[in-house]
Design a protein around this motif. Sequence first.
Motif, PDB file in Angstrom:
ATOM      1  N   ARG A  19      50.790  40.364  37.297  1.00  0.00           N
ATOM      2  CA  ARG A  19      50.795  40.961  38.620  1.00  0.00           C
ATOM      3  C   ARG A  19      51.659  42.208  38.581  1.00  0.00           C
ATOM      4  N   PHE A  20      51.162  43.337  39.068  1.00  0.00           N
ATOM      5  CA  PHE A  20      51.975  44.536  39.214  1.00  0.00           C
ATOM      6  C   PHE A  20      52.197  44.776  40.689  1.00  0.00           C
ATOM      7  N   SER A  21      53.453  44.797  41.099  1.00  0.00           N
ATOM      8  CA  SER A  21      53.836  44.971  42.505  1.00  0.00           C
ATOM      9  C   SER A  21      52.881  44.236  43.444  1.00  0.00           C
ATOM     10  N   GLY A  22      52.738  42.940  43.196  1.00  0.00           N
ATOM     11  CA  GLY A  22      52.002  42.075  44.102  1.00  0.00           C
ATOM     12  C   GLY A  22      50.506  42.029  43.872  1.00  0.00           C
ATOM     13  N   VAL A  23      49.970  43.011  43.125  1.00  0.00           N
ATOM     14  CA  VAL A  23      48.525  43.013  42.913  1.00  0.00           C
ATOM     15  C   VAL A  23      48.196  42.265  41.631  1.00  0.00           C
ATOM     16  N   HIS A  24      47.252  41.370  41.713  1.00  0.00           N
ATOM     17  CA  HIS A  24      46.826  40.662  40.509  1.00  0.00           C
ATOM     18  C   HIS A  24      46.014  41.573  39.621  1.00  0.00           C
ATOM     19  N   VAL A  25      46.513  41.808  38.439  1.00  0.00           N
ATOM     20  CA  VAL A  25      45.743  42.610  37.497  1.00  0.00           C
ATOM     21  C   VAL A  25      44.955  41.667  36.587  1.00  0.00           C
ATOM     22  N   LEU A  26      45.594  40.555  36.241  1.00  0.00           N
ATOM     23  CA  LEU A  26      44.897  39.515  35.488  1.00  0.00           C
ATOM     24  C   LEU A  26      45.187  38.189  36.181  1.00  0.00           C
ATOM     25  N   GLU A  27      44.172  37.389  36.370  1.00  0.00           N
ATOM     26  CA  GLU A  27      44.414  36.112  37.027  1.00  0.00           C
ATOM     27  C   GLU A  27      43.781  34.975  36.233  1.00  0.00           C
ATOM     28  N   ASP A  28      44.645  34.107  35.728  1.00  0.00           N
ATOM     29  CA  ASP A  28      44.216  32.898  35.046  1.00  0.00           C
ATOM     30  C   ASP A  28      43.145  33.182  33.989  1.00  0.00           C
ATOM     31  N   VAL A  29      43.440  34.148  33.130  1.00  0.00           N
ATOM     32  CA  VAL A  29      42.464  34.527  32.108  1.00  0.00           C
ATOM     33  C   VAL A  29      42.574  33.580  30.915  1.00  0.00           C
TER      34      VAL A  29
END
Lengths: 275, 364, 299
Positions: A19-29
């Motif tokens: 997560r970068f500043s609250g935004v999910h960049v990768l999720e449960d990959v």
Amino acid sequence: MILKQTVGARLDVTGVTVRFSGVHVLEDVSFSAEPGTVHALIGPNGAGKSTLFNVLSGIYRPMVGSVMIDDREIIGLKPFQVARAGLGRAFQNGSMFGSLTVEENLLLGRHRLTRAGVISSGLGLPSARAEQRDARVKVRETAEFLEIDHLLARTSGDLSYGDAKRVDVARALCTEPRLLLLDEPGAGMHTREKLAMRSTISRIARELGTTILLVEHDMGLVMGISDRITVLDFGTVLITSSPDEVRNDARVIEAYLGHSTARKGIPKPRMNGKQ
Amino acid sequence: MSKFRDWRGRRWVILAAVVLLGLALPAILDPYWIQLGALIFAASIGSIGLMLLFGRVGQLSFGHSFFLAVGAYSYVWIASPGNDGSGWGLGLPSLLAIPLAMGIAAIAGLIFSPIASRMKGLTLGLATLSLVFIGVWLLNTLEPLTGGYNGRNAPPLQIGAFSSLGSNISVLGVPIGSAQFLWYVTLALLAAVGAFTVTLLKGRIGRAFTAIRDAEVHAAALGVEVARYRAIAFTISSAYAGLAGVLLAIIIQRLTPGYWGLSLTLSYLAMIVIGGLRSVSGAIVGAVVVMGLPAVLQLYGYAIPGVGSEGGTGLGPAVVAQVAYGAVVVVVLMFAPDGLVGLLARLVPKRWRVSGEVPPTSVR
Amino acid sequence: MIEFTSLIVNGISVGAIYALVALGVVIIFKSTEIVNFAHPSLLVFGTLIVATAYNGLHLPFYVAAIAGVGISALLGVAIDRVLVRPFYKKRAIIAAGIMTIGLSIVIDTLTTNQIGAQILSAGNPLGSSTISILSTSIPLARLAALATAIVLLMAFYLWLQRSDFGVAMRAAADDPETASLMGVRLSRVTMISWAIASALAVVAGIFLVSYPSAGLDVSVGAVSLQAIPAAIIGGLDSTTGAVVGGLAVGLTQVLTLGYQHQLAFLGLSFSQAAPYILMLLVLLIRPAGLFGTKEVSRV
């Protein structure tokens, strides 16, 4: 000229979340790459491919998740330790140490396999010289394997884009990796160069036994050489499967077509699998 | 192929000429120039250390004078008798004191290197700036070691019958006085340090240095331990500075705290900028210019309008030399960022180059 | 206790002067990312002009002061145009910083040579009068320095907030290409920055050499060099940081000097090293300085 064969590593990515500043960049990959195979990572721009590469090479640390190279956890290792664990990486822009020659760039690839310290190197002791000679031989073999030996004496800062990318792959290969990450190996290349790159990648996997994980936009290249493909979209894995199944998967088509109409500047996927 | 062989041949001829010149010059020159030569050789060792750190690894340091001082005063401490009322001393032979003092400077660098390897570029430069002022304060304060504000004498270097103070011996009919002795000692050490550094930079360690300077992330991806190599470079650089400090102490004989301040650090930075940041030859050329300029102006300044003589009319040679070297730094950075050696390399045909190690790149 | 209060008040008034000098370093860094090591030299140069105009040419103090400030601002602009500009294009930030070291060697040598053994007055309209605050007597000149510093710092702060210049300045340093595409005239931004910074240095210099200081002598260069640790402690890209850093250095110096007998085990010259020790500690904990936002390196 046959290079030393390696035992390709198995890669297991489990539940990686960034997560970068609250935004999910990768999720449960999660996905796995089998030893000695060519595994492709595809997806529209911004899907998180580069972030995942940076996680794999130890540059980013995920919030949760595990990355195993064979039985070794590499999350928490520093980039140089990951490299020592057997991961080699070629960068997107074929980034060279511009003031060095191609040969010196490749010798840097041998850095982790050589030992000479300050004293033996500075005094030019026989052990350091012998090691250097051996490294030169290995470098030449690798260069010949990738057909770039005619470039060895050139200053790497003066190379063309395509040559720089090939030298970058060779440099990563010089580290004798068991897992090789290739970041868009075909980007910015002519068709003929792409074909050469394609056969190079196949040969590395088939002849050396190295596991290859590549990010690539050119679907022709991807479909032609990959054993398995993982599709990322908005930081999540859509599917991990064979090229045929990926090609016909409704979600993948939706992801690509949806994006290409919704967003501009995304390379049009060519899904026919032919150059 | 024959061209290659020619070039190698010439290289040996040049090397032989330099060696002969180095051996023969003291027999011809005035003691004034012999002593200046020794000063230049000593300073060159220091500037090679800074070149390695800044030019090759990209780590800017303003702390060089601190490590010069550590070397100098360690030598004084180890070689002083300790019972003559001049302050602490171990009374060890002066020849043994040289490597020991160099080792202490290296350790000082090693102690600071965890800080140094965490920082880079200007941040490191600014952090090391504090070392200079801390150093001068310590020199003023640690009286038993340094003699405090008034300073302390450095014991002479003695090797067999030769001494850096008041010795006058003839070898095969050639008189070898203290000045000649110092010339040979400093020259031999410079040759050793220079050869070691060139070999080091050409090999595995040198490539790792360059990789860190050019692209840190990519170097790490190849398995280069960036922090460790930064620490190594900082330690080597400190060791060289320490050796230079020892030799300077032996030559100038009397050490006072003021000498090891900011202006000394800046003069070493000026040396590598002027000569060329990336090569041993550049570091030496820079030392020749920075150390030689004041001496030449001192003797011949009267012939240049406006310079005048010391204490007379005009600005005086010391001031002119100082202004000149500041101005040379500015001009070189603006017009020849790879220094005088880089400038020369662009003028001299490629096959004549000795090392071929001067890339046309500059400081960023 | 009285001694402590007096030291604190003194430290703040000296610190305010350092803050003005540090602000100049920060202004130039913000607009160019260059650390101007010649800044203390410009202070001495401008103050020398003021002293020369006042003593040598017998001009009234305010005329001399304006002449010194003006000439230094012009010199700042000339340095920007002639010496620093070639480096902007190459984005050779560190090289430019080292260039300013060469420049400072030139200026320092010339001004030191000119001053020689003299102690020059730069005019002292407030004389040696003092007033008593919290039962400590404080030189009026120091209070004036504090007041001027506060007014100038506030004015500059407001100007950065209210005008487009603040935005243009940040844009110029962060991304010169985009900034120029967006119509920011980079050369104007850097030029104004150098002019303001140089002018501020001379204002600070005048206060630095007025009562209770004896006047302008060769030691002022070393004193004004403290602006560099001040700017770094606060954070090179923060105007607030310049003020805090200036005060921190002023207080550190005055307190260590005031208590030097209690601190005798540290030696008498400890007050000169103290600001640099403080700087090293701050850099270890926060490499960008207390209020800085980015690290001062671009390698």
